[in-house]
Design an enzyme around this catalytic site. Structure first.
Site, PDB file in Angstrom:
ATOM      1  N   LEU A  56      21.234 -17.690  -7.766  1.00  0.00           N
ATOM      2  CA  LEU A  56      20.974 -18.920  -7.001  1.00  0.00           C
ATOM      3  C   LEU A  56      19.677 -18.947  -6.228  1.00  0.00           C
ATOM      4  O   LEU A  56      19.097 -20.016  -5.907  1.00  0.00           O
ATOM      5  CB  LEU A  56      22.052 -19.489  -6.156  1.00  0.00           C
ATOM      6  CG  LEU A  56      23.271 -19.776  -6.711  1.00  0.00           C
ATOM      7  CD1 LEU A  56      24.369 -20.260  -6.027  1.00  0.00           C
ATOM      8  CD2 LEU A  56      23.174 -21.076  -7.919  1.00  0.00           C
ATOM      9  N   ARG A  57      19.113 -17.710  -5.960  1.00  0.00           N
ATOM     10  CA  ARG A  57      17.645 -17.451  -5.287  1.00  0.00           C
ATOM     11  C   ARG A  57      17.543 -17.965  -3.960  1.00  0.00           C
ATOM     12  O   ARG A  57      16.764 -17.528  -3.497  1.00  0.00           O
ATOM     13  CB  ARG A  57      16.801 -18.200  -6.497  1.00  0.00           C
ATOM     14  CG  ARG A  57      16.516 -17.707  -7.655  1.00  0.00           C
ATOM     15  CD  ARG A  57      16.148 -16.254  -7.616  1.00  0.00           C
ATOM     16  NE  ARG A  57      15.762 -15.873  -9.028  1.00  0.00           N
ATOM     17  CZ  ARG A  57      16.380 -14.831  -9.651  1.00  0.00           C
ATOM     18  NH1 ARG A  57      16.975 -13.641  -9.020  1.00  0.00           N
ATOM     19  NH2 ARG A  57      16.046 -14.281 -11.112  1.00  0.00           N
ATOM     20  N   ASN A  87      20.866 -10.574  -4.415  1.00  0.00           N
ATOM     21  CA  ASN A  87      19.360 -10.264  -4.231  1.00  0.00           C
ATOM     22  C   ASN A  87      18.483 -11.469  -3.980  1.00  0.00           C
ATOM     23  O   ASN A  87      17.349 -11.403  -4.532  1.00  0.00           O
ATOM     24  CB  ASN A  87      18.785  -9.684  -5.759  1.00  0.00           C
ATOM     25  CG  ASN A  87      19.153 -10.425  -6.903  1.00  0.00           C
ATOM     26  OD1 ASN A  87      19.709 -11.360  -6.663  1.00  0.00           O
ATOM     27  ND2 ASN A  87      17.963 -10.017  -7.652  1.00  0.00           N
ATOM     28  N   HIS A 174      25.489  -2.901 -11.645  1.00  0.00           N
ATOM     29  CA  HIS A 174      24.454  -2.983 -12.518  1.00  0.00           C
ATOM     30  C   HIS A 174      23.799  -1.650 -13.277  1.00  0.00           C
ATOM     31  O   HIS A 174      23.177  -0.696 -12.439  1.00  0.00           O
ATOM     32  CB  HIS A 174      23.090  -3.643 -11.816  1.00  0.00           C
ATOM     33  CG  HIS A 174      21.804  -3.587 -12.620  1.00  0.00           C
ATOM     34  ND1 HIS A 174      21.273  -4.982 -12.865  1.00  0.00           N
ATOM     35  CD2 HIS A 174      21.141  -3.047 -13.543  1.00  0.00           C
ATOM     36  CE1 HIS A 174      20.047  -4.909 -13.854  1.00  0.00           C
ATOM     37  NE2 HIS A 174      20.222  -3.382 -14.098  1.00  0.00           N
ATOM     38  N   HIS A 227      27.052  -7.180 -17.205  1.00  0.00           N
ATOM     39  CA  HIS A 227      26.282  -7.536 -18.303  1.00  0.00           C
ATOM     40  C   HIS A 227      26.090  -5.918 -19.169  1.00  0.00           C
ATOM     41  O   HIS A 227      24.977  -5.482 -19.362  1.00  0.00           O
ATOM     42  CB  HIS A 227      24.685  -7.994 -18.123  1.00  0.00           C
ATOM     43  CG  HIS A 227      24.031  -7.247 -16.858  1.00  0.00           C
ATOM     44  ND1 HIS A 227      23.890  -5.830 -16.722  1.00  0.00           N
ATOM     45  CD2 HIS A 227      23.515  -7.902 -15.728  1.00  0.00           C
ATOM     46  CE1 HIS A 227      23.347  -5.769 -15.737  1.00  0.00           C
ATOM     47  NE2 HIS A 227      22.986  -6.601 -14.821  1.00  0.00           N
ATOM     48  N   ASN A 273      16.667  -7.942 -18.239  1.00  0.00           N
ATOM     49  CA  ASN A 273      17.251  -6.825 -17.732  1.00  0.00           C
ATOM     50  C   ASN A 273      18.631  -6.842 -17.672  1.00  0.00           C
ATOM     51  O   ASN A 273      19.229  -7.723 -16.743  1.00  0.00           O
ATOM     52  CB  ASN A 273      16.662  -6.389 -16.510  1.00  0.00           C
ATOM     53  CG  ASN A 273      17.105  -4.976 -15.796  1.00  0.00           C
ATOM     54  OD1 ASN A 273      18.319  -4.428 -16.412  1.00  0.00           O
ATOM     55  ND2 ASN A 273      16.600  -4.479 -14.853  1.00  0.00           N
ATOM     56  N   ASP A 300      24.595 -14.189 -15.950  1.00  0.00           N
ATOM     57  CA  ASP A 300      23.323 -13.570 -15.393  1.00  0.00           C
ATOM     58  C   ASP A 300      22.218 -14.610 -15.144  1.00  0.00           C
ATOM     59  O   ASP A 300      21.002 -14.251 -15.503  1.00  0.00           O
ATOM     60  CB  ASP A 300      23.024 -12.419 -16.195  1.00  0.00           C
ATOM     61  CG  ASP A 300      22.042 -11.461 -15.391  1.00  0.00           C
ATOM     62  OD1 ASP A 300      21.610 -11.831 -14.204  1.00  0.00           O
ATOM     63  OD2 ASP A 300      21.548 -10.417 -15.716  1.00  0.00           O
ATOM     64  N   HIS A 304      13.409 -18.358 -13.114  1.00  0.00           N
ATOM     65  CA  HIS A 304      11.904 -17.927 -12.472  1.00  0.00           C
ATOM     66  C   HIS A 304      11.173 -19.010 -12.480  1.00  0.00           C
ATOM     67  O   HIS A 304      11.354 -19.500 -13.728  1.00  0.00           O
ATOM     68  CB  HIS A 304      11.314 -16.510 -13.368  1.00  0.00           C
ATOM     69  CG  HIS A 304      12.121 -15.017 -13.012  1.00  0.00           C
ATOM     70  ND1 HIS A 304      11.972 -14.615 -11.715  1.00  0.00           N
ATOM     71  CD2 HIS A 304      12.980 -14.758 -13.702  1.00  0.00           C
ATOM     72  CE1 HIS A 304      12.864 -13.305 -11.908  1.00  0.00           C
ATOM     73  NE2 HIS A 304      13.492 -13.455 -13.081  1.00  0.00           N
TER      74      HIS A 304
HETATM   75 ZN   LIG Z   1      21.937  -7.267 -13.302  1.00  0.00          ZN
END
Ligand SMILES: [Zn+2]
Length: 425
Positions: A56-57, A87, A174, A227, A273, A300, A304
Site C-alpha cells: 500500500l506504500r 517495506n 521472500h 510468490h 521480483n 503482490d 510504482h
Molecule cells: Zn516479495
C-alpha cells in the site's frame, strides 16, 4: 443499516439462490421486510477476497499509492481484506507504525487493512524487529515478512520462526538467496542468455524454500512462502506438505499467466521480483494451485509511479499492480481452463488466505450467520484491461490492453456496499 436482498446469485458457482443481508450478517432469506434488491441473475457470489500480499506504500511513498487509493483498488477487485506489506518508510517494524497503518485502513473503510510486521529491524536482516510488541498492539499482527528482502541469515530465520510460536504467528518469506541474485534482471534461462541480461536462477528461490521448510519443521513453527515462481519450488513445497510440516504458499496472478519471453521487448512493465519464468513453470504453478500444494493466490500488488517504470530496463523498479485484475486473471488462467471451479476460487482467494493469516471475521463460507463480506462477479464480459480506469494511483499493470474475462459488480464489507455496479459505493 440497509437490508439487502441479492436475487438469484450463484453462491460459489452453485445453483441460483437469494442472499439476504441484514444487520451486516447473512440472514435466512424468508419473511424479510423492506430490502434493497440487487438483481444478481448470472452473477457468481464469492466470499470477500483476502489478499495476503499488498504493497500500500503508505507511509513514505504516497506518490505510488496510499491506504485510501490502494484499498479502493482492493474493493473494486472484490477484496474485503488486504495485508499491507512492511517495506514502507518508516518500515513497519514497531507497534507504532503497524498501528498507524491499521488506523489508516479503518479510516479509509473500503476494506480491512491488516498490517504485516517486519521480521528484522529496518528490513536490515541483522536483528529481530519487535515481533511481540507488534503482535500485542491494536493491529494484532500475526504475519511477519521482510518482503522485498529475504531473511537470508539461517540463524535469524530460525529465531523468528521460534519467536512467533508464542502467539501463533507465521513468517512469510521472500525466498531469494541474495548472493545468487546480485544484479539479476530477469529469469536465468534461454531468454536471458539471448538478451544478455543478468539472470536469476531458479535455485536461488528453491534453495531458500528448502532450507526454510527444514527450519520450520525443526522448530515446529509455521512458514508461508511468498510468490512461488518455479516448478522446483512447487515440488519442494509438495514434499514438505507430505511430511505434515506447517508450510503454506502463495502464487501471484502474473506468475500464473505471463512468461519471461515478454522481456524481449525490454518493456519494464514486465520487470518483477521474483521474475517471470518459463511456460513449464507456469504450468507447474497452475497445477500446484489446482491440487492445493499452493494454498492461495496473492497479488503482490506493487504500485510504482511512472518515472520509476517508464525508464530503461536496467534502472526500472521491480513490481506490478494487481488488485483490480486478480480475479479476472484467475478466471482466465484457472477457471476457463477447467483447473478450478468457483468453490475452489473461493477457497484459494478467501478462505485459505484468511486461515493462513489467522484473520478473524474474513474468509467465511456464504452461510446464514456469517459476516456479510462478499463479492458479486459477472464472468461473462470480455474487456481489455485499461489501467487509466483503475483506482490505484499507479498504472504499472502488465495486463494493459489484454482482453480478460469478468467484472466485479459489487463488493460488500460486513453488510455495507463498498462497490456497486462496478463503481465505488
Ligand atoms: Zn516479495
Amino acid at each position: 443499516m440497509t437490508t439487502w436482498l441479492i436475487k438469484g446469485a450463484r453462491a460459489c458457482g452453485g445453483d441460483p439462490a437469494d442472499i439476504l443481508i441484514h444487520d451486516g450478517i447473512i440472514a435466512t432469506p424468508d419473511g424479510q421486510g423492506e430490502a434493497q434488491v440487487i438483481d444478481a441473475d448470472g452473477l457468481i457470489a464469492l466470499p470477500g477476497l483476502v489478499d495476503l500480499h499488498t504493497h500500500l506504500r503508505e507511509p513514505g511513498r504516497e506518490d505510488a499509492e496510499t491506504v485510501e487509493t490502494g484499498t479502493q483498488a482492493a474493493a473494486l477487485g472484490g477484496y474485503t481484506a488486504v495485508h499491507a506489506m512492511a517495506n514502507t518508510d518508516p518500515v513497519a517494524d514497531t507497534a507504532g507504525v503497524v498501528e498507524q497503518v491499521w488506523r489508516l485502513g479503518r479510516q479509509a473503510g473500503h476494506c480491512d487493512v491488516q498490517p504485516v510486521g517486519a521480521v528484522t529491524a529496518g528490513l536490515q536482516g541483522a536483528r529481530l524487529a519487535e515481533l511481540g510488541a507488534m503482535a500485542d498492539s491494536a493491529a494484532r499482527v500475526r504475519v511477519f515478512s521482510d518482503d522485498g528482502h529475504c531473511v537470508s541469515d539461517a540463524r535469524l530465520m530460525r529465531r523468528a520462526l521460534e519467536y512467533v510460536k508464542a502467539f501463533d504467528g507465521v513468517i512469510a518469506q521472500h525466498a531469494q538467496e541474495p548472493r545468487l541474485t546480485e544484479g539479476a534482471q530477469m529469469n536465468e534461462g534461454e531468454v536471458s542468455g539471448r538478451l544478455g541480461l543478468a539472470g536469476w536462477p531458479a535455485a536461488a528461490e528453491e534453495s531458500v524454500i528448502a532450507r526454510d521448510c527444514l527450519l520450520a519443521a525443526h522448530v515446529g513453527s509455521a512458514l508461508h512462502v511468498c510468490h512461488v515462481s518455479t516448478a522446483g519450488s512447487v515440488e519442494i513445497i509438495r514434499w514438505a506438505k507430505s511430511k505434515g510440516w506447517r508450510v503454506t504458499a502463495e502464487v501471484t496472478p502474473h506468475h500464473l499467466l505471463l512468461t519471461d519471453d515478454l522481456v524481449e521487448g525490454y518493456d519494464p512493465v514486465y520487470k518483477v521480483n521474483p521474475p517471470l519464468r518459463t511456460k513449464a513453470d507456469v504450468t507447474a504453478l497452475r497445477n500446484g494451485l489446482a491440487d492445493g500444494t499452493i494454498d492461495c493466490v496473492a497479488t503482490d500488488h506493487a504500485p510504482h509511479p511512472l518515472e520509476h517504470k517508464e525508464t530503461e530496463w536496467e534502472t526500472a523498479a521491480f513490481g506490478m499492480t494487481g488488485l483490480e485484475t486478480a480475479l479476472r486473471v484467475v478466471q482466465h488462467a484457472m477457471v476457463d481452463t477447467g483447473l478450478l471451479g468457483w468453490a475452489d476460487v473461493a477457497d484459494r482467494m478467501s478462505l485459505r488466505p484468511a486461515r493462513i493469516a489467522r484473520l478473524a471475521g474474513q474468509g467465511n463460507q456464504l452461510e446464514p450467520g456469517a459476516p456479510a463480506s462478499l463479492t458479486l462477479y459477472d464472468p461473462t464480459p470480455r474487456e481489455a484491461v485499461d489501467p487509466a480506469s483503475h483506482a490505484s494511483k499507479s498504472r504499472n499493470s502488465p495486463f494493459t490492453g489484454m482482453v480478460l474475462p469478468g467484472r466485479v459488480v459489487a463488493t460488500f464489507l460486513r453488510g455495507e456496499p463498498t462497490v456497486l455496479d462496478g463503481k465505488l459505493a
